[in-house]
Enzyme design. Structure first.
Site, PDB file in Angstrom:
ATOM      1  CB  THR A  10      -3.519  31.497 -42.511  1.00 42.59           C
ATOM      2  OG1 THR A  10      -4.279  32.450 -42.990  1.00 42.59           O
ATOM      3  CG2 THR A  10      -2.095  31.778 -42.498  1.00 42.59           C
ATOM      4  N   GLY A  11      -6.256  29.826 -43.839  1.00 44.63           N
ATOM      5  CA  GLY A  11      -7.897  29.589 -43.646  1.00 44.63           C
ATOM      6  C   GLY A  11      -8.025  27.993 -43.541  1.00 44.63           C
ATOM      7  CB  VAL A  13     -10.513  26.534 -48.102  1.00 38.18           C
ATOM      8  CG1 VAL A  13     -10.204  26.029 -49.632  1.00 38.18           C
ATOM      9  CG2 VAL A  13     -11.913  26.267 -47.844  1.00 38.18           C
ATOM     10  CB  SER A  38      -0.736  36.014 -41.718  1.00 39.39           C
ATOM     11  OG  SER A  38      -1.893  35.538 -41.243  1.00 39.39           O
ATOM     12  CB  CYS A 142     -18.683  22.919 -50.315  1.00 34.29           C
ATOM     13  SG  CYS A 142     -19.691  24.078 -49.255  1.00 34.29           S
ATOM     14  CD  GLN A 169     -24.690  23.675 -46.896  1.00 34.91           C
ATOM     15  OE1 GLN A 169     -25.682  24.101 -47.821  1.00 34.91           O
ATOM     16  NE2 GLN A 169     -23.451  24.359 -47.001  1.00 34.91           N
ATOM     17  CB  SER A 172     -15.495  22.643 -41.446  1.00 31.94           C
ATOM     18  OG  SER A 172     -16.134  21.664 -42.300  1.00 31.94           O
ATOM     19  CD  GLU A 195     -23.829  27.636 -48.740  1.00 31.98           C
ATOM     20  OE1 GLU A 195     -23.690  26.294 -48.836  1.00 31.98           O
ATOM     21  OE2 GLU A 195     -22.958  28.550 -49.143  1.00 31.98           O
ATOM     22  CG  HIS A 235     -21.503  20.451 -46.793  1.00 34.75           C
ATOM     23  ND1 HIS A 235     -21.078  20.619 -45.600  1.00 34.75           N
ATOM     24  CD2 HIS A 235     -21.474  21.397 -47.357  1.00 34.75           C
ATOM     25  CE1 HIS A 235     -20.696  21.636 -45.460  1.00 34.75           C
ATOM     26  NE2 HIS A 235     -20.687  22.482 -46.757  1.00 34.75           N
TER      27      HIS A 235
END
Length: 343
Positions: A10-11, A13, A38, A142, A169, A172, A195, A235
């Protein structure tokens, strides 16, 4: 057709996994799994769909399951957040499933491949040293994916001594609901937790050499500074690289353009051109170029020679496609293509 399950479906990604896998030529979605809140709902009820394509008809009425290892499937794709992914993925691996994970939990484990198929396909052999009934294969952060794909042809032809990168970045990358609007609108946030560390460590593992049961990290110096900017997807990376051997702008552009290591495999998610060099001075831009190669190509521009061995350029990667779900799916395709050799 291989049956697949999506954890964290559901996210943001997870939605990309659903979008890319709903009409895949040799993967079929058989299970959608998410949080206990969920579970039991139809997917269309459980998900807040954020993509600009509609929810695929074939999954709308599927019942969302709990993330428990009792699925009838061949492969598991995990889009779970890193803070909960580790133990859940471990349970699936212990139960004999092949897991392709987008989470950071196992990326730096010694015998776990941190895979970008165009870059370090041979690292897939690390799974031979995983002493579990199932196996886990991860894809990188990412931003790391965009950076390493751009660096790979440079490293192969000219070697690398050092890399400095500044990232810009997209929001999202923080998932949903992500960054509060009052924090990011009209603003740039010069810190994204973990990161910089991910880029600096993951890059050296991916570009390292396979040595039996582990990877010997690449020995160049790398420094990163990461920023969150008010862009929805894509990004941007401003990269400085110092090579070991002399090169020219023309040499490096040629290396980018000839970088097509998967061209003979005919994998459905692999782009025809993994790296696309854009000569226009104002390119690349997220709004214009993030979806090149169906979101799987890394766009590069603004290549400038500073000295005989020093260059700078800008790269762009779609963070939820090539930088996340798309890379994991490509890892799954490579594994399926090579499965008989790996088993």
């Amino acid at each position: 057709m291989k049956k697949i399950a999506i954890l964290g479906a559901t996210g943001l990604v997870g939605q990309r996994f659903v979008e890319f896998l709903s009409n895949h030529p040799f993967f079929e979605i058989s299970v959608l799994a998410a949080s206990d809140n969920s579970a039991g709902k139809r997917y269309s009820q459980a998900v807040q769909w954020h993509l600009d394509t509609p929810i695929p008809d074939k999954v709308c009425q599927m019942q969302v399951q709990k993330c428990e290892p009792n699925f009838d499937c061949d492969y598991v794709f995990s889009a779970l957040p890193s803070d909960i992914a580790g133990p859940i993925e471990d349970e699936f691996v212990k139960s004999g499933y092949i897991v392709f994970s987008n989470a950071a939990s196992h990326r730096m484990d010694e015998n776990v491949p941190l895979m970008i198929p165009e870059v370090n396909l041979d690292h897939l052999n690390l799974i031979d040293h995983q002493k579990t009934p199932g196996k886990i294969i991860t894809n990188p952060n990412c931003s790391t994916i965009g950076l390493v794909m751009a660096l790979k042809p440079i490293m192969d032809r000219f070697g690398i001594q050092q890399v400095h990168v500044v990232t810009m970045q997209a929001i999202s990358g923080a998932g949903y609901p992500g960054v509060a609007s009052l924090d990011i609108l009209d603003n740039v946030i010069p810190y994204i937790k973990n990161e910089e560390e991910k880029i600096m460590t993951e890059s050296r593992k991916i570009l390292g050499n396979l040595k039996n049961d582990h990877v010997e990290f690449a020995d160049f110096d790398i420094q990163a500074q990461c920023n969150r900017v008010p862009v929805q997807d894509g990004h941007m990376l401003s990269v400085f690289v110092e090579t070991c051997q002399k090169a020219t702008v023309e040499d490096i552009i040629k290396a980018f353009e000839e970088f097509r290591p998967l061209k003979d495999l005919n994998l459905p998610t692999a782009p025809e051109r993994p790296l696309i060099y854009l000569p226009e001075q104002r390119s690349p831009q997220p709004k214009l170029h993030r979806n090149l190669g169906n979101g799987m190509s890394v766009s590069i521009g603004r290549l400038v020679q500073i000295s005989e061995k020093r260059f700078r350029f800008v790269a762009l990667v779609h963070n939820t496609i090539r930088g996340a779900a798309g890379c994991a799916i490509l890892n799954g395709e490579v594994y399926e293509f090579l499965r008989e050799d790996l088993e």
